[in-house]
Design a protein around this motif. Structure first.
Motif, PDB file in Angstrom:
ATOM      1  N   ASP A 174       0.868  -1.175   0.000  1.00 51.31           N
ATOM      2  CA  ASP A 174       0.000   0.000   0.000  1.00 51.31           C
ATOM      3  C   ASP A 174       0.906   1.226   0.000  1.00 51.31           C
ATOM      4  OD1 ASP A 174      -1.679   2.114   0.515  1.00 51.31           O
ATOM      5  OD2 ASP A 174      -2.747   1.140   2.169  1.00 51.31           O
ATOM      6  N   VAL A 175       0.927   1.956  -1.118  1.00 44.90           N
ATOM      7  CA  VAL A 175       1.890   3.050  -1.256  1.00 44.90           C
ATOM      8  C   VAL A 175       1.655   4.147  -0.227  1.00 44.90           C
ATOM      9  CG1 VAL A 175       2.346   2.609  -3.688  1.00 44.90           C
ATOM     10  CG2 VAL A 175       0.465   4.119  -3.048  1.00 44.90           C
ATOM     11  N   THR A 176       0.442   4.227   0.309  1.00 47.26           N
ATOM     12  CA  THR A 176       0.176   5.251   1.317  1.00 47.26           C
ATOM     13  C   THR A 176       0.796   4.897   2.665  1.00 47.26           C
ATOM     14  OG1 THR A 176      -1.928   4.236   1.984  1.00 47.26           O
ATOM     15  CG2 THR A 176      -1.992   5.825   0.164  1.00 47.26           C
ATOM     16  N   SER A 177       1.285   3.655   2.804  1.00 57.28           N
ATOM     17  CA  SER A 177       1.866   3.236   4.088  1.00 57.28           C
ATOM     18  C   SER A 177       3.400   3.301   4.072  1.00 57.28           C
ATOM     19  CB  SER A 177       1.415   1.814   4.424  1.00 57.28           C
ATOM     20  OG  SER A 177       1.975   0.875   3.521  1.00 57.28           O
ATOM     21  N   PHE A 178       3.954   3.991   3.088  1.00 60.34           N
ATOM     22  CA  PHE A 178       5.409   4.104   2.986  1.00 60.34           C
ATOM     23  C   PHE A 178       5.990   4.760   4.241  1.00 60.34           C
ATOM     24  CE2 PHE A 178       9.166   6.613   1.620  1.00 60.34           C
ATOM     25  CZ  PHE A 178       9.987   5.565   1.208  1.00 60.34           C
ATOM     26  N   ASP A 179       7.094   4.204   4.742  1.00 61.51           N
ATOM     27  CA  ASP A 179       7.737   4.698   5.967  1.00 61.51           C
ATOM     28  C   ASP A 179       9.039   5.410   5.596  1.00 61.51           C
ATOM     29  OD1 ASP A 179       9.008   5.114   8.375  1.00 61.51           O
ATOM     30  OD2 ASP A 179       8.570   3.126   9.183  1.00 61.51           O
ATOM     31  N   PRO A 180       9.042   6.755   5.572  1.00 57.89           N
ATOM     32  CA  PRO A 180      10.252   7.482   5.144  1.00 57.89           C
ATOM     33  C   PRO A 180      11.428   7.302   6.100  1.00 57.89           C
ATOM     34  CG  PRO A 180       8.600   9.006   5.978  1.00 57.89           C
ATOM     35  CD  PRO A 180       7.942   7.674   5.888  1.00 57.89           C
ATOM     36  N   VAL A 181      11.162   7.114   7.386  1.00 59.94           N
ATOM     37  CA  VAL A 181      12.258   6.918   8.346  1.00 59.94           C
ATOM     38  C   VAL A 181      12.961   5.594   8.067  1.00 59.94           C
ATOM     39  CG1 VAL A 181      12.847   6.646  10.779  1.00 59.94           C
ATOM     40  CG2 VAL A 181      11.125   8.323  10.088  1.00 59.94           C
ATOM     41  N   ALA A 182      12.186   4.538   7.850  1.00 55.63           N
ATOM     42  CA  ALA A 182      12.779   3.244   7.521  1.00 55.63           C
ATOM     43  C   ALA A 182      13.573   3.325   6.224  1.00 55.63           C
ATOM     44  CB  ALA A 182      11.685   2.181   7.409  1.00 55.63           C
ATOM     45  N   ALA A 183      13.037   4.082   5.255  1.00 58.35           N
ATOM     46  CA  ALA A 183      13.744   4.233   3.977  1.00 58.35           C
ATOM     47  C   ALA A 183      15.072   4.955   4.170  1.00 58.35           C
ATOM     48  CB  ALA A 183      12.866   4.989   2.984  1.00 58.35           C
ATOM     49  N   ALA A 184      15.075   6.004   5.001  1.00 60.26           N
ATOM     50  CA  ALA A 184      16.317   6.746   5.247  1.00 60.26           C
ATOM     51  C   ALA A 184      17.342   5.875   5.967  1.00 60.26           C
ATOM     52  CB  ALA A 184      16.006   7.995   6.066  1.00 60.26           C
ATOM     53  N   LEU A 185      16.889   5.099   6.951  1.00 62.25           N
ATOM     54  CA  LEU A 185      17.801   4.205   7.669  1.00 62.25           C
ATOM     55  C   LEU A 185      18.373   3.141   6.723  1.00 62.25           C
ATOM     56  CD1 LEU A 185      15.761   3.671  10.959  1.00 62.25           C
ATOM     57  CD2 LEU A 185      17.961   4.852  10.765  1.00 62.25           C
ATOM     58  N   ALA A 186      17.516   2.579   5.872  1.00 62.94           N
ATOM     59  CA  ALA A 186      17.977   1.559   4.930  1.00 62.94           C
ATOM     60  C   ALA A 186      18.977   2.143   3.936  1.00 62.94           C
ATOM     61  CB  ALA A 186      16.784   0.957   4.190  1.00 62.94           C
ATOM     62  N   ALA A 187      18.689   3.358   3.436  1.00 61.96           N
ATOM     63  CA  ALA A 187      19.605   4.002   2.486  1.00 61.96           C
ATOM     64  C   ALA A 187      20.963   4.249   3.136  1.00 61.96           C
ATOM     65  CB  ALA A 187      19.002   5.312   1.992  1.00 61.96           C
ATOM     66  N   GLY A 188      20.946   4.705   4.388  1.00 60.24           N
ATOM     67  CA  GLY A 188      22.208   4.919   5.090  1.00 60.24           C
ATOM     68  C   GLY A 188      22.984   3.630   5.283  1.00 60.24           C
ATOM     69  N   ALA A 189      22.273   2.549   5.625  1.00 56.13           N
ATOM     70  CA  ALA A 189      22.932   1.250   5.806  1.00 56.13           C
ATOM     71  C   ALA A 189      23.526   0.745   4.493  1.00 56.13           C
ATOM     72  CB  ALA A 189      21.923   0.237   6.358  1.00 56.13           C
ATOM     73  N   ILE A 190      22.797   0.954   3.394  1.00 54.90           N
ATOM     74  CA  ILE A 190      23.305   0.528   2.085  1.00 54.90           C
ATOM     75  C   ILE A 190      24.568   1.277   1.723  1.00 54.90           C
ATOM     76  CG2 ILE A 190      22.796   0.578  -0.391  1.00 54.90           C
ATOM     77  CD1 ILE A 190      19.864  -0.035   0.388  1.00 54.90           C
ATOM     78  N   VAL A 191      24.582   2.578   1.961  1.00 56.68           N
ATOM     79  CA  VAL A 191      25.777   3.387   1.666  1.00 56.68           C
ATOM     80  C   VAL A 191      26.958   2.918   2.507  1.00 56.68           C
ATOM     81  CG1 VAL A 191      26.782   5.697   1.847  1.00 56.68           C
ATOM     82  CG2 VAL A 191      24.493   5.399   0.881  1.00 56.68           C
ATOM     83  N   LEU A 192      26.724   2.666   3.786  1.00 56.54           N
ATOM     84  CA  LEU A 192      27.805   2.225   4.673  1.00 56.54           C
ATOM     85  C   LEU A 192      28.400   0.886   4.204  1.00 56.54           C
ATOM     86  CD1 LEU A 192      26.381   3.082   8.209  1.00 56.54           C
ATOM     87  CD2 LEU A 192      28.413   4.071   7.144  1.00 56.54           C
ATOM     88  N   MET A 193      27.550  -0.026   3.765  1.00 54.07           N
ATOM     89  CA  MET A 193      28.037  -1.349   3.381  1.00 54.07           C
ATOM     90  C   MET A 193      28.658  -1.363   1.994  1.00 54.07           C
ATOM     91  SD  MET A 193      25.475  -4.199   5.001  1.00 54.07           S
ATOM     92  CE  MET A 193      26.824  -5.347   5.113  1.00 54.07           C
ATOM     93  N   LEU A 194      27.972  -0.751   1.024  1.00 55.81           N
ATOM     94  CA  LEU A 194      28.411  -0.864  -0.361  1.00 55.81           C
ATOM     95  C   LEU A 194      29.439   0.187  -0.752  1.00 55.81           C
ATOM     96  CD1 LEU A 194      25.061  -1.734  -2.176  1.00 55.81           C
ATOM     97  CD2 LEU A 194      26.703  -3.240  -1.050  1.00 55.81           C
ATOM     98  N   ARG A 195      29.344   1.374  -0.163  1.00 60.55           N
ATOM     99  CA  ARG A 195      30.287   2.435  -0.527  1.00 60.55           C
ATOM    100  C   ARG A 195      31.509   2.454   0.370  1.00 60.55           C
ATOM    101  NH1 ARG A 195      33.743   5.135  -1.609  1.00 60.55           N
ATOM    102  NH2 ARG A 195      33.875   7.250  -2.430  1.00 60.55           N
ATOM    103  N   PHE A 196      31.299   2.239   1.667  1.00 59.99           N
ATOM    104  CA  PHE A 196      32.409   2.348   2.616  1.00 59.99           C
ATOM    105  C   PHE A 196      32.875   0.999   3.161  1.00 59.99           C
ATOM    106  CE2 PHE A 196      30.223   6.473   2.815  1.00 59.99           C
ATOM    107  CZ  PHE A 196      31.288   7.320   2.523  1.00 59.99           C
ATOM    108  N   GLY A 197      32.248  -0.083   2.749  1.00 58.19           N
ATOM    109  CA  GLY A 197      32.722  -1.421   3.107  1.00 58.19           C
ATOM    110  C   GLY A 197      32.613  -1.790   4.568  1.00 58.19           C
ATOM    111  N   ARG A 198      31.667  -1.211   5.283  1.00 59.31           N
ATOM    112  CA  ARG A 198      31.507  -1.550   6.695  1.00 59.31           C
ATOM    113  C   ARG A 198      30.846  -2.924   6.838  1.00 59.31           C
ATOM    114  NH1 ARG A 198      34.655   1.927   6.678  1.00 59.31           N
ATOM    115  NH2 ARG A 198      34.597   3.914   7.806  1.00 59.31           N
ATOM    116  N   GLY A 199      31.195  -3.647   7.889  1.00 60.07           N
ATOM    117  CA  GLY A 199      30.675  -4.984   8.103  1.00 60.07           C
ATOM    118  C   GLY A 199      29.271  -4.987   8.668  1.00 60.07           C
ATOM    119  N   PRO A 200      28.594  -6.157   8.641  1.00 57.51           N
ATOM    120  CA  PRO A 200      27.213  -6.237   9.113  1.00 57.51           C
ATOM    121  C   PRO A 200      27.017  -5.817  10.563  1.00 57.51           C
ATOM    122  CG  PRO A 200      27.797  -8.199   7.875  1.00 57.51           C
ATOM    123  CD  PRO A 200      29.066  -7.419   8.063  1.00 57.51           C
TER     124      PRO A 200
END
Length: 435
Positions: A390-416
């Motif tokens: 349901d597109v109206t239930s999108f969670d922008p905070v979760a999206a921002a946290l996920a984007a930050g985690a992706i950048v940390l792992m894929l761009r800066f090589g941080r571990g899980p």
């Protein structure tokens, strides 16, 4: 010039494998590297060629390859007692931690600070699975046919909801029929024992192992009946143990959707929490199955208390998941040199590995939908069986946290573990600020 091997005493052997079991973080690649350093580089207990041949062999088996490699090395050095000791020491430390985390999880659920922390875990899980997808795709997809096989596996699972075992079996068949059959070449001589002798040993080990594996089923069915939650858990996870080709992430998609949508043992969010917790423990990632079984029994504990039911379920899951791993090693390890020549077997495995990329892509999308949207509903149209957010239930905070985690792992090589910790801190900080 060949390396002069050192033969340790059994207590020394136990001490080193206890250390390996307690430090085996970082997934199979890190765990295999740890064993290589401890057993070859630092102690010269195992010959390099034997280690690599055993690793190739373990890749052919269902189940966690690092744990099976440890079991094989123990078997090679001290026979069955060595295999049991090495394999168990690889599992037990992480299993104890996972049980403790499961107990903590159910006790803390509902607390606002804990919920905020788990929101960070869920977001980080998206990045962790995405990194696994990219890493495995880079290793597995070498031909155009393998790319198409990965796409086909993703479509079969996400759009048509086909059974995971069927997808894996079809991929193995395609690999067998279309692969080049160029498997690794053995560097050692075939074993001196005859095929008849090896077959007798294998059948004996398989029969004994199967009887042990069946013991919990008989006990549960006799005392609690076939409809009890523990019977369902034993049946489901024993089936899962036989199809865990391609690593833990491959089977997680099947397990997550079945446990959440079909069994109703836990929610999609709790499944993501379990994966995040499993990433912080030593031992194989497949220990997340323990968390799933624990929650399933916790939510339907009768006639036990929730704690007792959860602990019993954890034991059952561990038994039916890992006993087959020991059976594979004790039954087939004597054939290892001959299996190195089974090129068609390697071609079939290459097909499975390619399909696993699509399987993990399905898992990544499934997690992303359930983390980034608070409402996801089934969708059916003709043969299509999938889920739509349901597109109206999108969670922008979760999206921002996920984007930050992706950048940390894929761009800066941080571990899980680092990314999980930072995501939890960021989520809790946002919870405090926004109150």
């Amino acid at each position: 010039m060949s390396m002069q091997l050192v033969q340790p005493s059994f207590p020394q052997f136990l001490s080193v494998f206890t250390r390996i079991g307690c430090l085996s973080f970082g997934g199979p690649a890190g765990q295999i590297a740890l064993m290589h350093r401890e057993l070859i580089d630092e102690r010269q207990w195992v010959e390099e060629g034997a280690f690599l041949r055993a690793l190739n062999f373990c890749h052919l088996l269902p189940g966690p390859e690092a744990q099976q490699l440890a079991t094989y090395i123990g078997w090679r050095m001290f026979g069955v007692r060595g295999g049991l000791a090495a394999g168990l020491l690889f599992i037990v430390p992480g299993a104890l931690v996972m049980l403790a985390l499961s107990l903590l999880y159910v006790q803390a659920t509902g607390l606002s600070g804990f919920e905020a922390a788990m929101a960070g875990v869920k977001a980080a899980v998206i990045a962790i699975v995405l990194q696994a997808l990219l890493r495995i795709a880079k290793r597995a997809l070498k031909t155009r046919a393998q790319h198409w096989l990965a796409v086909a596996a993703f479509v079969a699972l996400f759009l048509f909801d086909l059974p995971f075992p069927l997808v894996i079996a079809a991929a193995a068949l395609v690999g067998l029929l279309t692969g080049s059959a160029d498997g690794p070449h053995a560097t050692a001589s075939p074993p001196a024992d005859s095929g008849r002798t090896l077959l007798t040993r294998s059948v004996g080990a398989a029969v004994k192992g199967a009887l042990l594996w069946a013991a919990p089923f008989l006990l549960i069915f006799a005392t609690l009946g076939p409809d009890h939650i523990l019977a369902d858990i034993a049946t489901f996870f024993s089936t899962l143990a036989l199809v865990t080709f391609g690593g833990a992430y491959a089977v997680l998609a099947y397990m997550a959707q079945a446990a959440v949508q079909d069994m109703g043992w836990l929610s999609a969010g709790q499944m993501a929490d379990g994966l995040g917790l499993a990433e912080t423990t030593p031992g194989p990632l497949i220990l997340v199955t323990q968390f799933v079984g624990f929650l399933g029994a916790w939510n339907a504990p009768a006639p036990f208390s929730p704690v007792v039911a959860g602990i019993l379920a954890s034991i059952v899951v561990l038994w039916v998941t890992f006993v087959p791993c020991f059976i594979w090693i004790f039954a087939f390890a004597p054939w290892i040199e001959r299996l190195e020549h089974a090129r068609r077997l390697h071609a079939a495995l290459a097909g499975v590995t390619a399909a696993v990329v699509g399987v993990i892509a399905n898992l990544a999308l499934w997690f992303a939908l359930h983390v980034l949207f608070t409402r996801v509903t089934p969708f059916a149209a003709g043969p299509i069986r999938t889920q739509m957010p349901d597109v109206t239930s999108f969670d922008p905070v979760a999206a921002a946290l996920a984007a930050g985690a992706i950048v940390l792992m894929l761009r800066f090589g941080r571990g899980p573990v680092t990314v999980l910790g930072l995501a939890v801190l960021a989520s809790v900080a946002w919870h405090v600020i926004s109150r």
